[in-house]
Design an enzyme around this catalytic site. Sequence first.
Site, PDB file in Angstrom:
ATOM      1  N   SER A 240       6.290  11.099  -1.905  1.00 57.03           N
ATOM      2  CA  SER A 240       6.201  10.169  -1.125  1.00 57.03           C
ATOM      3  C   SER A 240       5.355  10.424   0.289  1.00 57.03           C
ATOM      4  O   SER A 240       5.946  11.688   1.108  1.00 57.03           O
ATOM      5  CB  SER A 240       7.024   8.829  -0.434  1.00 57.03           C
ATOM      6  OG  SER A 240       8.353   9.509   0.165  1.00 57.03           O
TER       7      SER A 240
ATOM      8  N   ASP B 133       1.889  -8.949   9.132  1.00 54.61           N
ATOM      9  CA  ASP B 133       2.602  -7.786   9.256  1.00 54.61           C
ATOM     10  C   ASP B 133       3.882  -8.948   9.022  1.00 54.61           C
ATOM     11  O   ASP B 133       4.488 -10.351   9.269  1.00 54.61           O
ATOM     12  CB  ASP B 133       2.686  -7.517  10.614  1.00 54.61           C
ATOM     13  CG  ASP B 133       3.628  -7.139  11.336  1.00 54.61           C
ATOM     14  OD1 ASP B 133       5.201  -6.745  10.581  1.00 54.61           O
ATOM     15  OD2 ASP B 133       3.917  -6.345  12.273  1.00 54.61           O
TER      16      ASP B 133
ATOM     17  N   THR C  47       0.610  -1.300   0.046  1.00 55.55           N
ATOM     18  CA  THR C  47      -0.146   0.156   0.087  1.00 55.55           C
ATOM     19  C   THR C  47       1.157   1.493  -0.320  1.00 55.55           C
ATOM     20  O   THR C  47       0.349   2.292  -0.206  1.00 55.55           O
ATOM     21  CB  THR C  47      -0.617   0.422   1.444  1.00 55.55           C
ATOM     22  OG1 THR C  47      -0.313  -0.012   2.343  1.00 55.55           O
ATOM     23  CG2 THR C  47      -1.998  -0.983   1.014  1.00 55.55           C
ATOM     24  N   GLY C  48       2.034   1.063   0.092  1.00 54.95           N
ATOM     25  CA  GLY C  48       2.694   2.446   0.286  1.00 54.95           C
ATOM     26  C   GLY C  48       3.291   3.166  -1.222  1.00 54.95           C
ATOM     27  O   GLY C  48       3.077   2.425  -2.424  1.00 54.95           O
TER      28      GLY C  48
ATOM     29  N   LYS D 245      19.780   5.635   2.313  1.00 52.39           N
ATOM     30  CA  LYS D 245      20.383   6.089   2.967  1.00 52.39           C
ATOM     31  C   LYS D 245      21.515   4.095   3.737  1.00 52.39           C
ATOM     32  O   LYS D 245      22.122   4.755   4.715  1.00 52.39           O
ATOM     33  CB  LYS D 245      19.414   5.657   4.659  1.00 52.39           C
ATOM     34  CG  LYS D 245      18.787   6.456   3.815  1.00 52.39           C
ATOM     35  CD  LYS D 245      19.441   8.561   4.235  1.00 52.39           C
ATOM     36  CE  LYS D 245      18.113   8.798   3.958  1.00 52.39           C
ATOM     37  NZ  LYS D 245      17.994   9.580   2.686  1.00 52.39           N
TER      38      LYS D 245
ATOM     39  N   SER E 119      14.982  -0.831  -1.257  1.00 55.61           N
ATOM     40  CA  SER E 119      16.591  -0.166  -0.487  1.00 55.61           C
ATOM     41  C   SER E 119      16.476   0.474  -0.583  1.00 55.61           C
ATOM     42  O   SER E 119      15.591   1.606  -1.256  1.00 55.61           O
ATOM     43  CB  SER E 119      17.690  -1.113  -0.315  1.00 55.61           C
ATOM     44  OG  SER E 119      18.525  -1.218   0.737  1.00 55.61           O
TER      45      SER E 119
ATOM     46  N   GLU F 267      22.261  12.621  10.657  1.00 55.86           N
ATOM     47  CA  GLU F 267      21.556  13.255   8.901  1.00 55.86           C
ATOM     48  C   GLU F 267      23.121  13.410   8.679  1.00 55.86           C
ATOM     49  O   GLU F 267      24.498  13.764   9.841  1.00 55.86           O
ATOM     50  CB  GLU F 267      20.512  14.175   8.767  1.00 55.86           C
ATOM     51  CG  GLU F 267      19.165  13.864   9.396  1.00 55.86           C
ATOM     52  CD  GLU F 267      18.768  15.259   8.899  1.00 55.86           C
ATOM     53  OE1 GLU F 267      17.484  15.603   8.729  1.00 55.86           O
ATOM     54  OE2 GLU F 267      18.953  16.227   9.802  1.00 55.86           O
TER      55      GLU F 267
ATOM     56  N   SER G  20      -0.491  -6.537   3.952  1.00 55.38           N
ATOM     57  CA  SER G  20       0.470  -5.295   4.649  1.00 55.38           C
ATOM     58  C   SER G  20      -0.401  -5.269   6.356  1.00 55.38           C
ATOM     59  O   SER G  20      -1.366  -5.681   6.235  1.00 55.38           O
ATOM     60  CB  SER G  20       0.645  -3.941   3.825  1.00 55.38           C
ATOM     61  OG  SER G  20      -1.348  -4.050   3.917  1.00 55.38           O
TER      62      SER G  20
ATOM     63  N   THR H 296      18.187  22.308   7.556  1.00 54.47           N
ATOM     64  CA  THR H 296      19.116  21.653   8.340  1.00 54.47           C
ATOM     65  C   THR H 296      20.056  21.928   8.630  1.00 54.47           C
ATOM     66  O   THR H 296      20.967  22.655   8.651  1.00 54.47           O
ATOM     67  CB  THR H 296      19.061  20.081   8.421  1.00 54.47           C
ATOM     68  OG1 THR H 296      18.842  19.608   7.254  1.00 54.47           O
ATOM     69  CG2 THR H 296      17.111  19.546   9.204  1.00 54.47           C
TER      70      THR H 296
END
Length: 304
Positions: A171, A65, A13-14, A131, A128, A253, A38, A191
């Site tokens: 998103s 899950d 659902t993302g 990050k 992925s 970050e 999901s 930031t």
Amino acid sequence: MLNNQSIFITGGTGTLGQAFIKKALTEFPKIKEITIYSRDEMKQYDLRREYPSGSFPRMNWVIGDIRDAERLNDKMKKTDIVIHAAAMKHIPICEENPEECLKTNVEGTKNVIHAAIENKVKKIVLASTDKAVDPISIYGNSKQAAEKLFLNASNEVSKFAIVRLGNIWGSRGSVVPLFKELAKTGIIPITHPDMTRFFCTEDQSADAVHYTLKNMKGGEIIIPKMKARKISDLAKELAPECAYKIIGLRGFEKIGEKLASDIELERLHESKHFWMINKTVPSKDAPCISHQLDSSLLLKYQLN
């Protein structure tokens, strides 16, 4: 490629899951079944309204899950392809709840791998993030661990590969809707004035998954060629009437992200729209394009 295949999407659902579903149903009319697995019933409810059973009988909806190994294994039976997009992704929330982040992103990924092998799934792709490259956050570390698990999971029957993405434009939880919402206050927090990030569109993310499924042999990392954007420039573009306040980097970050580590560059190959990192095959040409895989360096290269 996807015709006559049963496809199982965790976190379907993302943003990535929805983009993949739209592309798959449009381009492959003979798909056998798409299962959306999901845990958020309201997101499933909303998405099901877009794909009513009368018009889309091939869509299958399962609340579950990825932490639940038994249910995951049971619902993955007779599956040909798995897209693993379920994860905790909100970086500050992951920092505040590191154990929960690891349970979902690492233990949950292990459950997906075991269920896929048990059910003899042919192709499994992990969604992925940049990050995961030289990570400093618990989210990045968890996704790096998930990548390592995938890279070592392939066998003669089940092949595992990775799609490594940047920020998907617009998103939920990304900076784009956040800046649009904060614009109402008249002040946009930044930031760091030099912070840069890689961005890809929903279509790019879906194309990357399809490209991976078509070309994977097991153990690859596929990276779509993405543009680096300066976050301060993005804020000015999205909220030109607002004032900007520099609040300083948070401990999880970086000023700029990378799409591949220095070690991975030795195994990186380039095509028109993608980079591919093979598990063992070195590439002599990769180091000369390293600036394209570092958002800070790429932005300087583009500006010059």
